[in-house]
Design a protein around this motif. Structure first.
Motif, PDB file in Angstrom:
ATOM      1  N   GLY A  42       9.874  -4.137  17.944  1.00  0.00           N
ATOM      2  CA  GLY A  42      10.522  -2.992  17.663  1.00  0.00           C
ATOM      3  C   GLY A  42      11.596  -3.227  16.763  1.00  0.00           C
ATOM      4  N   GLY A  43      11.842  -2.143  15.922  1.00  0.00           N
ATOM      5  CA  GLY A  43      13.076  -2.434  14.991  1.00  0.00           C
ATOM      6  C   GLY A  43      14.505  -2.395  15.785  1.00  0.00           C
ATOM      7  N   ASP A  44      15.548  -3.279  15.059  1.00  0.00           N
ATOM      8  CA  ASP A  44      16.736  -3.101  15.451  1.00  0.00           C
ATOM      9  C   ASP A  44      17.779  -2.024  15.167  1.00  0.00           C
ATOM     10  OD1 ASP A  44      15.835  -5.664  16.788  1.00  0.00           O
ATOM     11  OD2 ASP A  44      16.690  -6.709  14.977  1.00  0.00           O
ATOM     12  N   VAL A  45      18.861  -1.780  15.841  1.00  0.00           N
ATOM     13  CA  VAL A  45      19.783  -0.822  15.426  1.00  0.00           C
ATOM     14  C   VAL A  45      20.990  -1.991  15.062  1.00  0.00           C
ATOM     15  CG1 VAL A  45      21.287   0.921  16.015  1.00  0.00           C
ATOM     16  CG2 VAL A  45      19.190   0.892  16.691  1.00  0.00           C
ATOM     17  N   ILE A  46      21.381  -1.985  13.839  1.00  0.00           N
ATOM     18  CA  ILE A  46      22.456  -2.815  13.353  1.00  0.00           C
ATOM     19  C   ILE A  46      23.447  -2.262  12.771  1.00  0.00           C
ATOM     20  CG2 ILE A  46      22.642  -4.924  11.761  1.00  0.00           C
ATOM     21  CD1 ILE A  46      19.662  -5.566  11.623  1.00  0.00           C
ATOM     22  N   ILE A  47      24.695  -2.535  13.153  1.00  0.00           N
ATOM     23  CA  ILE A  47      25.974  -1.944  12.666  1.00  0.00           C
ATOM     24  C   ILE A  47      26.552  -2.927  11.626  1.00  0.00           C
ATOM     25  CG2 ILE A  47      28.267  -1.161  13.229  1.00  0.00           C
ATOM     26  CD1 ILE A  47      27.111  -0.263  15.983  1.00  0.00           C
ATOM     27  N   VAL A  48      26.719  -2.319  10.381  1.00  0.00           N
ATOM     28  CA  VAL A  48      27.299  -3.114   9.374  1.00  0.00           C
ATOM     29  C   VAL A  48      28.657  -2.626   8.699  1.00  0.00           C
ATOM     30  CG1 VAL A  48      26.098  -1.682   7.722  1.00  0.00           C
ATOM     31  CG2 VAL A  48      26.545  -4.258   7.208  1.00  0.00           C
ATOM     32  N   ALA A  49      29.489  -3.554   8.421  1.00  0.00           N
ATOM     33  CA  ALA A  49      30.667  -3.148   7.855  1.00  0.00           C
ATOM     34  C   ALA A  49      30.585  -2.987   6.294  1.00  0.00           C
ATOM     35  CB  ALA A  49      31.818  -4.262   8.058  1.00  0.00           C
ATOM     36  N   ASP A  50      30.954  -1.799   5.866  1.00  0.00           N
ATOM     37  CA  ASP A  50      30.810  -1.530   4.559  1.00  0.00           C
ATOM     38  C   ASP A  50      31.850  -0.853   4.055  1.00  0.00           C
ATOM     39  OD1 ASP A  50      29.732  -0.498   2.189  1.00  0.00           O
ATOM     40  OD2 ASP A  50      28.279   1.029   3.076  1.00  0.00           O
ATOM     41  N   SER A  51      32.413  -1.506   2.686  1.00  0.00           N
ATOM     42  CA  SER A  51      33.761  -0.905   2.588  1.00  0.00           C
ATOM     43  C   SER A  51      33.600   0.390   1.617  1.00  0.00           C
ATOM     44  CB  SER A  51      34.255  -2.164   1.298  1.00  0.00           C
ATOM     45  OG  SER A  51      33.482  -2.017   0.234  1.00  0.00           O
ATOM     46  N   GLN A  52      32.510   0.952   1.601  1.00  0.00           N
ATOM     47  CA  GLN A  52      32.281   2.213   1.110  1.00  0.00           C
ATOM     48  C   GLN A  52      32.461   3.417   2.070  1.00  0.00           C
ATOM     49  OE1 GLN A  52      31.493   2.799  -2.390  1.00  0.00           O
ATOM     50  NE2 GLN A  52      31.859   0.505  -2.493  1.00  0.00           N
ATOM     51  N   SER A  53      32.644   3.041   3.287  1.00  0.00           N
ATOM     52  CA  SER A  53      32.733   3.739   4.127  1.00  0.00           C
ATOM     53  C   SER A  53      34.183   3.880   4.608  1.00  0.00           C
ATOM     54  CB  SER A  53      32.071   3.556   5.615  1.00  0.00           C
ATOM     55  OG  SER A  53      30.687   3.438   5.394  1.00  0.00           O
ATOM     56  N   MET A  54      34.904   5.035   4.531  1.00  0.00           N
ATOM     57  CA  MET A  54      36.480   5.143   4.531  1.00  0.00           C
ATOM     58  C   MET A  54      36.630   5.428   5.888  1.00  0.00           C
ATOM     59  SD  MET A  54      37.262   4.436   1.498  1.00  0.00           S
ATOM     60  CE  MET A  54      38.973   4.800   1.635  1.00  0.00           C
ATOM     61  N   ASN A  55      36.214   6.120   7.025  1.00  0.00           N
ATOM     62  CA  ASN A  55      36.357   6.137   8.117  1.00  0.00           C
ATOM     63  C   ASN A  55      34.971   6.601   8.888  1.00  0.00           C
ATOM     64  OD1 ASN A  55      36.046   9.184   8.786  1.00  0.00           O
ATOM     65  ND2 ASN A  55      37.852   9.115   6.999  1.00  0.00           N
ATOM     66  N   LEU A  56      35.088   6.998  10.293  1.00  0.00           N
ATOM     67  CA  LEU A  56      34.021   7.333  11.053  1.00  0.00           C
ATOM     68  C   LEU A  56      33.640   8.601  11.080  1.00  0.00           C
ATOM     69  CD1 LEU A  56      35.208   5.045  13.952  1.00  0.00           C
ATOM     70  CD2 LEU A  56      33.422   4.386  12.183  1.00  0.00           C
ATOM     71  N   TYR A  57      33.991   9.407   9.850  1.00  0.00           N
ATOM     72  CA  TYR A  57      33.746  10.802  10.059  1.00  0.00           C
ATOM     73  C   TYR A  57      32.259  11.160   9.997  1.00  0.00           C
ATOM     74  CZ  TYR A  57      33.590  15.596   8.049  1.00  0.00           C
ATOM     75  OH  TYR A  57      33.230  16.838   7.799  1.00  0.00           O
ATOM     76  N   ASP A  58      31.286  10.427   9.404  1.00  0.00           N
ATOM     77  CA  ASP A  58      29.997  10.950   9.243  1.00  0.00           C
ATOM     78  C   ASP A  58      29.449  10.674  10.567  1.00  0.00           C
ATOM     79  OD1 ASP A  58      29.878  11.390   6.700  1.00  0.00           O
ATOM     80  OD2 ASP A  58      29.224   9.405   6.120  1.00  0.00           O
ATOM     81  N   LEU A  59      29.768   9.803  11.730  1.00  0.00           N
ATOM     82  CA  LEU A  59      29.385   9.451  12.720  1.00  0.00           C
ATOM     83  C   LEU A  59      29.702  10.415  13.959  1.00  0.00           C
ATOM     84  CD1 LEU A  59      29.565   5.599  13.215  1.00  0.00           C
ATOM     85  CD2 LEU A  59      27.699   7.128  12.001  1.00  0.00           C
ATOM     86  N   GLN A  60      30.708  11.403  13.612  1.00  0.00           N
ATOM     87  CA  GLN A  60      31.195  12.289  14.285  1.00  0.00           C
ATOM     88  C   GLN A  60      29.934  13.266  14.602  1.00  0.00           C
ATOM     89  OE1 GLN A  60      33.931  12.490  15.823  1.00  0.00           O
ATOM     90  NE2 GLN A  60      34.692  14.608  16.424  1.00  0.00           N
ATOM     91  N   TYR A  61      29.175  13.328  13.552  1.00  0.00           N
ATOM     92  CA  TYR A  61      28.089  14.531  13.761  1.00  0.00           C
ATOM     93  C   TYR A  61      26.621  14.056  13.977  1.00  0.00           C
ATOM     94  CZ  TYR A  61      32.097  17.220  11.993  1.00  0.00           C
ATOM     95  OH  TYR A  61      33.471  17.796  11.781  1.00  0.00           O
ATOM     96  N   LYS A  62      26.489  12.634  13.517  1.00  0.00           N
ATOM     97  CA  LYS A  62      25.386  12.076  13.590  1.00  0.00           C
ATOM     98  C   LYS A  62      25.493  10.867  14.714  1.00  0.00           C
ATOM     99  CE  LYS A  62      21.556   9.229  11.701  1.00  0.00           C
ATOM    100  NZ  LYS A  62      20.512  10.059  12.363  1.00  0.00           N
ATOM    101  N   LYS A  63      25.058  11.182  15.985  1.00  0.00           N
ATOM    102  CA  LYS A  63      25.692  10.343  17.159  1.00  0.00           C
ATOM    103  C   LYS A  63      24.516   9.428  17.609  1.00  0.00           C
ATOM    104  CE  LYS A  63      29.549  13.039  18.894  1.00  0.00           C
ATOM    105  NZ  LYS A  63      30.414  11.959  18.800  1.00  0.00           N
TER     106      LYS A  63
END
Length: 336
Positions: A42-63
């Motif tokens: 099965g595929g993994d869920v991987i969290i990656v640090a990306d300097s293009q992301s400024m804050n966690l705004y997008d994850l407020q709506y896609k959870k």
């Protein structure tokens, strides 16, 4: 875009594909051997640090993040494909906790750093795997293993070399605008800054540094009063603190009381912050009566063995001296 620095997300890795039970069916071969393939992982869920992301705004709506399951094995020794990994991009400085925030699972403080939040389930073995000298026609196969699933809390702690701290309306936004290319909202009322601002300071020297304008704090902040510990966390990663004090006689504030109160809040939030190098800057020296306030406050600081620099963030007075002190302190920390 609103500044979001804490979210709760659900991650589910892919289940493993099932192994296959199959036997060859070839012409003129009445007793073909087992040829069932293995299931894919099965595929993994991987969290990656990306300097293009400024804050966690997008994850407020896609959870919810679900990786693909592995494909089942097939006949003719065909192994199932592995499920595709999915990547959740977050800003460097993101801390990952379990659902109850009791344990830190990862601290992604560098660009490109990764954390496997949910490991995909293993694929099941097909019957071809079980062939042996004593079992030439196995009819068993494994089911794929289920993937992980869990809730996680992501908390962003900004990564900056210097943190500007002080009570509301002391001039932090004006100062960061004066010394960097940041363009914060500026107004004369409490909590103008509802999110930290980052600015890069480049004085054509070899040392460049990032400054964070931490939103104004009030007494009781360590308990969550006002904006509270929501933004105190952003001080934690800074190397040097610049404590901005308001000298304006019309503000009704007492520089000495403000200085003591702010340091009490830091100590109550995290005792280690009291050991962080702190540079004191007394702002608004250009205003009538500010000179008298500065003399009294400077005398207080001298008794503590502390140096204080008078500045006017609005007019640019004293900013070179202040930045010289900041650069000197950063160099000292780097050389240690």
């Amino acid at each position: 875009m609103r500044f979001i620095d804490e979210v709760k997300i659900f991650v589910k890795s892919g289940d493993g594909g099932h192994g296959c039970v199959s036997f060859r069916k070839e012409k003129f071969v009445p007793r073909g051997g087992p040829d069932g393939g293995n299931g894919g992982h099965g595929g993994d869920v991987i969290i990656v640090a990306d300097s293009q992301s400024m804050n966690l705004y997008d994850l407020q709506y896609k959870k919810h993040f679900r990786a693909k399951r592995g494909v089942n094995g097939g006949s003719s020794d065909r192994h199932g494909k592995n499920g595709q990994n999915i990547y959740v991009h977050v800003p460097p400085g993101t801390v990952i906790y379990d659902a109850d925030k009791e344990n830190i699972l990862a601290d992604l403080d560098e660009q490109g750093q990764e954390f496997t939040a949910a490991k995909g389930g293993g694929g099941g073995r097909g019957n071809a795997y079980y062939v042996s000298s004593t079992n030439r026609a196995p009819r068993q196969a494994q089911d794929g293993k289920p993937g992980d699933e869990k809730w996680l809390v992501l908390e962003l702690k900004l990564i900056a070399d210097v943190g500007l701290m002080g009570f509301p309306s002391v001039g932090k936004s004006t100062l960061i605008a004066a010394i960097s290319k940041a363009s914060p909202k500026i107004a004369a009322y409490p909590f103008t800054t509802l999110s930290p601002n980052l600015g890069a300071v480049d004085r054509n020297s070899q040392r460049k540094f990032i400054v964070a304008d931490i939103p104004g704090l009030i007494e009781g902040a360590h308990l969550g009063v006002g904006l509270g510990h929501k933004f105190l966390r952003h001080i934690e990663r800074t190397k040097v603190l610049v404590h901005l004090i308001d000298l304006d006689p019309q503000s009704g504030r007492d520089p000495i009381e403000d200085y003591e109160a702010m340091n009490r809040e830091l100590a109550k939030y995290d005792e280690k912050l009291t050991d962080r190098p702190q540079i004191i800057a007394a702002n608004k020296i250009d205003l009538p009566g500010a000179g008298e306030n500065f003399e009294a406050f400077a005398g207080y600081c001298r008794n503590l063995g502390r140096e204080v620099t008078s500045i006017s963030a609005k007019d640019g007075v004293g900013l070179d001296e202040l930045l010289d002190r900041v650069e000197k302190q950063l160099a000292k920390i780097t050389d240690e």
